[in-house]
Write an enzyme that holds these catalytic residues in place. Structure first.
Site, PDB file in Angstrom:
ATOM      1  N   LYS A  24      26.145 -38.891   5.504  1.00  0.00           N
ATOM      2  CA  LYS A  24      25.428 -38.121   6.513  1.00  0.00           C
ATOM      3  C   LYS A  24      25.191 -38.980   7.753  1.00  0.00           C
ATOM      4  O   LYS A  24      24.906 -40.168   7.658  1.00  0.00           O
ATOM      5  CB  LYS A  24      24.070 -37.651   5.973  1.00  0.00           C
ATOM      6  CG  LYS A  24      24.169 -36.682   4.801  1.00  0.00           C
ATOM      7  CD  LYS A  24      24.556 -35.291   5.259  1.00  0.00           C
ATOM      8  CE  LYS A  24      24.505 -34.295   4.106  1.00  0.00           C
ATOM      9  NZ  LYS A  24      24.850 -32.937   4.526  1.00  0.00           N
ATOM     10  N   LYS A  35      20.824 -29.549  -7.031  1.00  0.00           N
ATOM     11  CA  LYS A  35      20.274 -28.651  -6.012  1.00  0.00           C
ATOM     12  C   LYS A  35      18.842 -28.261  -6.351  1.00  0.00           C
ATOM     13  O   LYS A  35      18.521 -27.968  -7.499  1.00  0.00           O
ATOM     14  CB  LYS A  35      21.135 -27.379  -5.892  1.00  0.00           C
ATOM     15  CG  LYS A  35      22.569 -27.649  -5.444  1.00  0.00           C
ATOM     16  CD  LYS A  35      22.590 -28.227  -4.045  1.00  0.00           C
ATOM     17  CE  LYS A  35      24.002 -28.577  -3.607  1.00  0.00           C
ATOM     18  NZ  LYS A  35      24.035 -29.216  -2.282  1.00  0.00           N
ATOM     19  N   LYS A  89      20.976 -40.999   2.921  1.00  0.00           N
ATOM     20  CA  LYS A  89      22.012 -40.332   2.145  1.00  0.00           C
ATOM     21  C   LYS A  89      23.405 -40.726   2.611  1.00  0.00           C
ATOM     22  O   LYS A  89      23.709 -40.688   3.798  1.00  0.00           O
ATOM     23  CB  LYS A  89      21.829 -38.818   2.227  1.00  0.00           C
ATOM     24  CG  LYS A  89      22.692 -38.046   1.240  1.00  0.00           C
ATOM     25  CD  LYS A  89      22.288 -36.587   1.175  1.00  0.00           C
ATOM     26  CE  LYS A  89      23.104 -35.846   0.120  1.00  0.00           C
ATOM     27  NZ  LYS A  89      22.720 -34.417   0.033  1.00  0.00           N
ATOM     28  N   THR A 141      32.520 -24.706  -1.419  1.00  0.00           N
ATOM     29  CA  THR A 141      31.210 -24.377  -0.835  1.00  0.00           C
ATOM     30  C   THR A 141      31.220 -24.533   0.682  1.00  0.00           C
ATOM     31  O   THR A 141      30.211 -24.294   1.338  1.00  0.00           O
ATOM     32  CB  THR A 141      30.116 -25.266  -1.441  1.00  0.00           C
ATOM     33  OG1 THR A 141      30.483 -26.647  -1.282  1.00  0.00           O
ATOM     34  CG2 THR A 141      29.951 -24.984  -2.929  1.00  0.00           C
TER      35      THR A 141
END
Length: 421
Positions: free
Chosen positions: A234, A83, A231, A41
């Site tokens: 990140k 998602k 998160k 991805t």
């Protein structure tokens, strides 16, 4: 219970197992083949992928045969798991390029040359790409009831916001992967993050319906979380990638060294190959002398070395030490670029420039009056050295490798001057 399962449990790496007793038995009986899938991805894996990769490595170190599956086909479809909205579909050539990059990254962690139990890489486009629609619907799709699929979390969470038939079919394709590897590679175990539980159990169901006396298993790893609720993986600059061109080894090292005390022991168990005794010793140090940050240093060093190698680790440590001590002059131009990647940068064409003019041009000080005050008050540092001479002129002696000067204003505000001709 097998020694490997005991180790995984100690490290908190077992979230769900379809048949723990059965899996423990086959692990004790001999080596098995297992796989985890990685959809392309992006053009690089990130640290969210690191846990399943390292778990494959743990199995290999215990004598088993890991299979890294690159989703050249499923990457064209999109996994709805975790998602909230439909993924943007990428073109076949982009997915192919990303698949090749991921293959290369997996080779850093899995041993393909081991004579006893070499790892292998497969691409599911090799078998899914050959399927025609009729065969797919008759031979694979007929084994999946709509009610069964609707009950899966990955689908249920998307019913309200919407899910296309394309992403709805992802579960069937991943199940077919497991069946194909079971039939052709003798693969008996699929591992993945906890969000993959529905896809894994669907694959086991397909194997059960297709193969007589089948013995296959599924194991999920916890999704990595942070104690402060933000998160994992990140930062303000975005995701922490495994590609050194996207996240430099210094940035990578800094991510781990800044781990919260509440998370560091969990991450040491998850991401390092330190022994149980070494981990417990570090746990004691966190409890008795947290200010030493021994656990964070061990975590940053172990994971950076694992992902980027010893040389990159030592460079990251060198940059970190230079920035901490303020001794910038010991760094090379490439290390300056790495360590000051995100600081304000100004390009200067002049060979020589007065310090006051430089402070104005680089917007370090808002006015000449303020620039004079900053210099007089000792707030300005050139390459780590305090400069209080109002008549100071920046010359070649102040340029690191003739390319950069690092200006610091106060304790923490850094500015990078880049010389261009």
């Amino acid at each position: 219970m097998s020694e490997l399962l005991n180790d995984l449990k100690f490290r908190g790496l077992v979230n769900q197992v379809t048949d723990e007793e059965g899996l423990a038995k086959v692990l004790e009986e001999g080596d098995i083949r297992l796989y985890s899938g990685f959809d392309p991805t992006a053009d690089s894996l990130h640290i969210g992928h690191l846990l399943p990769v390292l778990t494959l490595r743990r199995f290999q170190l215990n004598g088993h045969h890991p299979i890294g599956l690159v989703g050249g086909a499923t990457g064209l479809i999109g996994d709805p798991s975790g998602k909230k909205a439909e993924r943007t579909l990428n073109t076949a050539d982009i997915v192919q390029d990303w698949s090749n990059r991921i293959k290369g990254q997996l080779s850093r962690f899995l041993d393909f040359e081991n004579e006893k139990n070499p790892a292998i890489i497969v691409n599911n486009f090799d078998w899914i790409g050959k399927l025609d629609v009729i065969s797919f619907l008759r031979d694979v799709g007929k084994n999946f009831g709509i009610n069964y699929m609707l009950a899966k979390d990955s689908v249920q969470t998307r019913i309200e916001t919407g899910i296309s038939f394309t992403e709805f079919s992802y579960m069937i394709l991943q199940s077919y992967d497991f069946l194909n590897l079971y039939q052709n590679n003798g693969c008996k175990l699929q591992i993945g993050g906890s969000d993959q539980w529905g896809n894994i159990t669907a694959g086991l169901e397909l194997i059960r319906k297709t193969e007589e006396d089948s013995k296959a298993y599924g194991l999920t790893i916890p999704l990595v979380t942070k104690a402060d609720g933000t998160k994992f993986g990140k930062t303000e600059g975005g995701a922490i990638w495994l590609d050194a061109q996207k996240t430099s080894p210094y940035e990578f090292y800094q991510f781990w060294i800044n781990t919260d005390d509440r998370d560091v022991m969990k991450y040491l168990k998850y991401f390092t190959f330190l022994t149980h005794e070494e981990i417990l010793e570090l746990e004691n140090e966190v409890a008795t002398a947290p200010e030493k940050r021994s656990a964070q240093k061990a975590l940053a060093e172990e994971v950076t070395k694992l992902v980027h190698g010893e040389e990159a680790l030592q460079q990251a440590i060198k940059i970190s030490a230079a920035l901490f001590s303020g001794d910038i002059k010991q760094l090379t131009a490439s290390e300056i670029l790495e360590g000051f990647k995100d600081v304000p940068t100004t390009e200067i064409e002049e060979d020589e420039i007065g310090l006051i003019d430089l402070l104005i041009q680089a917007k370090i000080s808002p006015s000449k009056r303020q620039a004079r005050e900053d210099i007089s008050n000792g707030a300005i540092y050139i390459n780590g050295d305090r400069e209080q001479d109002l008549t100071k002129v920046i010359t070649n002696e102040d340029k690191i490798d003739g390319k950069f000067t690092v200006i610091r204003r106060g304790k923490k505000k850094y500015f990078l001057i880049r010389y261009v001709k």
